[in-house]
Design an enzyme around this catalytic site. Structure first.
Site, PDB file in Angstrom:
ATOM      1  N   SER A  38       0.758  -1.093   0.043  1.00 48.65           N
ATOM      2  CA  SER A  38      -0.067   0.121   0.078  1.00 48.65           C
ATOM      3  C   SER A  38       0.955   1.173  -0.109  1.00 48.65           C
ATOM      4  O   SER A  38       2.308   1.120  -0.028  1.00 48.65           O
ATOM      5  CB  SER A  38      -0.754   0.028   1.182  1.00 48.65           C
ATOM      6  N   LYS A  39       0.113   2.461   0.074  1.00 45.92           N
ATOM      7  CA  LYS A  39       0.907   3.625   0.080  1.00 45.92           C
ATOM      8  C   LYS A  39       2.133   3.820   1.262  1.00 45.92           C
ATOM      9  O   LYS A  39       3.100   4.451   1.259  1.00 45.92           O
ATOM     10  CB  LYS A  39       0.173   4.823   0.396  1.00 45.92           C
ATOM     11  N   ARG A  40       1.741   2.898   2.285  1.00 46.65           N
ATOM     12  CA  ARG A  40       2.775   2.939   3.180  1.00 46.65           C
ATOM     13  C   ARG A  40       4.275   2.550   2.835  1.00 46.65           C
ATOM     14  O   ARG A  40       5.171   3.055   3.446  1.00 46.65           O
ATOM     15  CB  ARG A  40       2.294   2.015   4.432  1.00 46.65           C
TER      16      ARG A  40
END
Ligand code: GLU
Length: 473
Positions: free
Chosen positions: A252-254
Site C-alpha cells: 500500500s501507500k505505506r
C-alpha cells in the site's frame, strides 16, 4: 472448444498500482497463451470516485506496458459499450428481471438503521450482514413507498445454502450463504453496485475466465448467486495472491508510491516492469529470471500461480531494470532518457548525438533506473560536485600533488588518447612514487567528483582535453 475471453476491469478511482498492473498482465499473458481475446472494461459505476483523468492515465499505463487489448472503450467490439457508466440501462433491465422473479426487493432502511443493526450484530458476536428488515415487506407497500419517492436500494435475496467455487488458483472454496445476507445490487442513487455490474458484464461479454486480485474472492459467491438467478453460466475464477511489502503487510501507500506512474517517472523500463510483475506469484523455473514477452507467454499457466502472497522486492526490480538498461542500445536509451534529462534540467547544448550516445554507453552499466543514469551523465556535463566519498579522497595527503602532476603531464599531450594516458600515468607514478589507488583515485575524483565510474580511458575521451585540463585545477 470455446475461445477464451478475459478482461481487465479497472475502476478509474485512482492510479494504476503494481497490483492492478500484475492483474492486467496475467490476463494478457493468459489471453495470448490460449489464443483468446483480451478486453479492457472501465468500471466507473461509482460516480463520485470515478474520474476521467484516472481512466486516461490507466489507459496510458497499459499502453506503456505494451498490454494491448482487442476490445475496449477506445476500440469498440461486439459487446460495446465497454464503459460501465454507459451500460446503466442494461443493469436496470437485469434488476427489473430479478424483481419480477422475486429474487430482489426494495430496501428502505436508512444508513442509521443499518449502522445500528450492524453494531448490534457485532455486540452479539454475529457476522455483520443485512438483518432482513425489508425482505418480507408486502409488495404493495414497497411499491407505494417507491411511488412516494422514498429513497431505497435494491437487495438481492440470498437463500440458505452454500456456494462452492472451484477457483483455478485457490482450489475449492466454500461459502455459507447464511453469512452473506441480502446484499445491495442497486444503490439509492440508482446506479448498479460494482459487484452486480461486474458479473452482468462478464456474462454478457462472454468472459470465460475472471482473473483478478484475491481481494475480490469474497464477492465471488454473491456473483455466482446473481449468475444463477439470471440464468447465466458463471465464468471460471482465478484469484491471484495478494502482493505484500517486505514487512509482510499488504502492499500500500505505506510502502511508498507503488503507482505505475511513479515507476515510469523514476525511469523503469516497461520490459523490466513486465518481467518483474510476471514473476510475482508465478515461477517460470530455475534460472528463468529474465524472459522475453514471448517466453513469458509460452511459460504462463494459471496452474503455476502460487496461492500464497507474493512479496514485492525492490532490489529485484532494480536488478532486472539495470539488466535491461545495460542491454539497451544507446540510441534507444537516448530516446527514453529525453524526458528525464529535461526534467533534471540537464543542458545538452553543444553536445553531439554521438557524444551523448557514447556517454550513455559509458555509464549505462552503473544505473538501475533512468533517473540514476541521468545523474551519472551529469558528471560529464555539469560542473564537478564531489560526493562524500570523493571529498574524503581529496582530503587524503598527497591527493593534490597527484592531481597537479597529472595536469602537468596531460598538458604535454595533444590530443589525450588512451595510449598517451598510459604513458602519462607511468610518468606521474615515477615522479611521485605513488601507485594503485593513491595514483588513480585523485585523478578520477578530480575529473568526475565520484569514486566509481567508467574506465578512465572513457572518462578522458568523453571530457576531451580542454575539459580534462580545466577539471584538474
Ligand atoms: N473494478 C474492479 C477493481 O478495479 C475489478 C474487479 C474484477 O476484476 O472483477 O478492483
Amino acid at each position: 472448444m470455446v475461445k477464451t475471453r478475459v478482461r481487465f476491469a479497472p475502476s478509474p478511482t485512482g492510479h494504476l498500482h503494481i497490483g492492478n498492473a500484475r492483474t492486467a498482465l496475467f490476463n494478457y499473458l493468459f489471453a495470448k497463451k490460449t489464443g483468446g481475446t483480451f478486453i479492457l472494461r472501465i468500471e466507473d459505476t461509482d460516480r463520485e470516485r470515478s474520474k476521467k483523468e484516472f481512466e486516461d492515465e490507466i489507459v496510458n499505463d497499459l499502453r506503456w506496458l505494451g498490454l494491448d487489448w482487442e476490445e475496449g472503450p477506445d476500440k469498440g467490439g461486439p459487446f460495446t459499450p465497454y464503459r460501465q457508466s454507459e451500460r446503466q440501462d442494461i443493469y436496470d433491465h437485469m434488476i427489473s428481471q430479478l424483481m419480477a422473479d422475486g429474487k430482489a426487493y426494495r430496501c428502505f432502511c436508512t444508513e442509521d438503521e443499518l449502522e445500528k443493526a450492524r453494531l448490534q450484530q457485532v455486540a452479539n458476536h454475529e457476522p455483520p450482514r443485512y438483518n432482513g428488515k425489508c425482505r418480507n415487506m408486502v409488495p404493495l407497500i414497497s411499491r407505494s413507498y417507491e411511488v412516494q419517492g422514498k429513497p431505497h436500494t435494491i437487495r438481492f435475496r440470498v437463500e440458505v445454502g452454500v456456494v462452492e467455487v472451484e477457483d483455478l488458483v485457490k482450489g475449492m472454496v466454500t461459502f455459507d450463504c447464511d453469512k452473506i445476507g441480502d446484499f445491495v445490487i442497486r444503490r439509492s442513487d440508482g446506479t448498479a453496485a460494482f459487484m452486480f455490474a461486474n458479473i452482468v458484464d462478464d456474462a454478457l461479454m462472454r468472459v470465460t475466465h475472471v482473473i483478478r486480485g484475491d481481494d475480490h474472492l469474497s464477492n465471488t459467491p454473491r456473483q455466482i448467486l446473481i449468475s444463477e438467478a439470471l440464468r447465466f453460466i458463471p465464468p471460471q475464477f482465478a484469484h491471484l495472491p495478494l502482493i505484500m511489502g517486505a514487512d509482510r503487510a499488504p502492499l500500500s501507500k505505506r510502502h511508498g508510491d507503488v503507482s505505475l506512474k511513479s515507476f515510469r517517472e523514476k525511469g523503469y523500463l516497461n520490459e523490466a516492469v513486465i518481467n518483474y510483475l510476471a514473476h510475482l506469484g508465478l515461477s517460470y523455473g530455475e534460472g528463468k529470471d529474465i524472459l522475453s514477452i514471448d517466453e513469458l507467454i509460452e511459460g504462463f499457466a494459471l496452474e503455476k500461480v502460487s496461492g500464497s502472497p507474493a512479496v514485492f522486492d525492490m532490489d529485484r526490480l532494480n536488478w532486472i531494470n539495470s539488466h535491461y538498461i545495460r542491454n539497451c542500445e544507446p540510441k534507444k536509451l537516448r530516446g527514453l532518457l529525453l524526458l528525464h534529462l529535461v526534467k533534471a534540467g540537464v543542458n545538452l547544448a553543444g553536445k553531439s548525438v554521438e557524444w551523448i550516445e557514447d556517454a550513455i554507453d559509458a555509464v549505462k552499466g552503473e544505473a538501475s533506473t533512468l533517473s540514476e543514469l541521468v545523474e551519472h551523465l551529469k558528471v560529464f556535463i555539469d560542473e564537478v560536485k564531489p560526493d562524500d566519498e570523493a571529498l574524503a579522497i581529496l582530503k587524503e595527503s598527497g591527493a593534490f600533488e597527484v592531481i597537479k602532476a597529472f595536469r602537468e603531464e596531460f598538458e604535454k599531450e595533444r590530443p589525450i588518447t588512451a595510449e598517451r594516458y598510459k604513458s602519462v600515468s607511468e610518468r606521474v607514478k615515477a615522479r611521485l612514487s605513488v601507485k594503485g589507488k593513491a595514483l588513480f583515485m585523485p585523478l578520477r575524483v578530480a575529473l568526475t567528483g565520484r569514486t566509481k565510474g567508467p574506465e578512465m580511458e572513457k572518462v578522458l575521451a568523453l571530457l576531451g582535453r580542454d575539459e580534462v585540463l580545466k577539471r584538474l585545477i
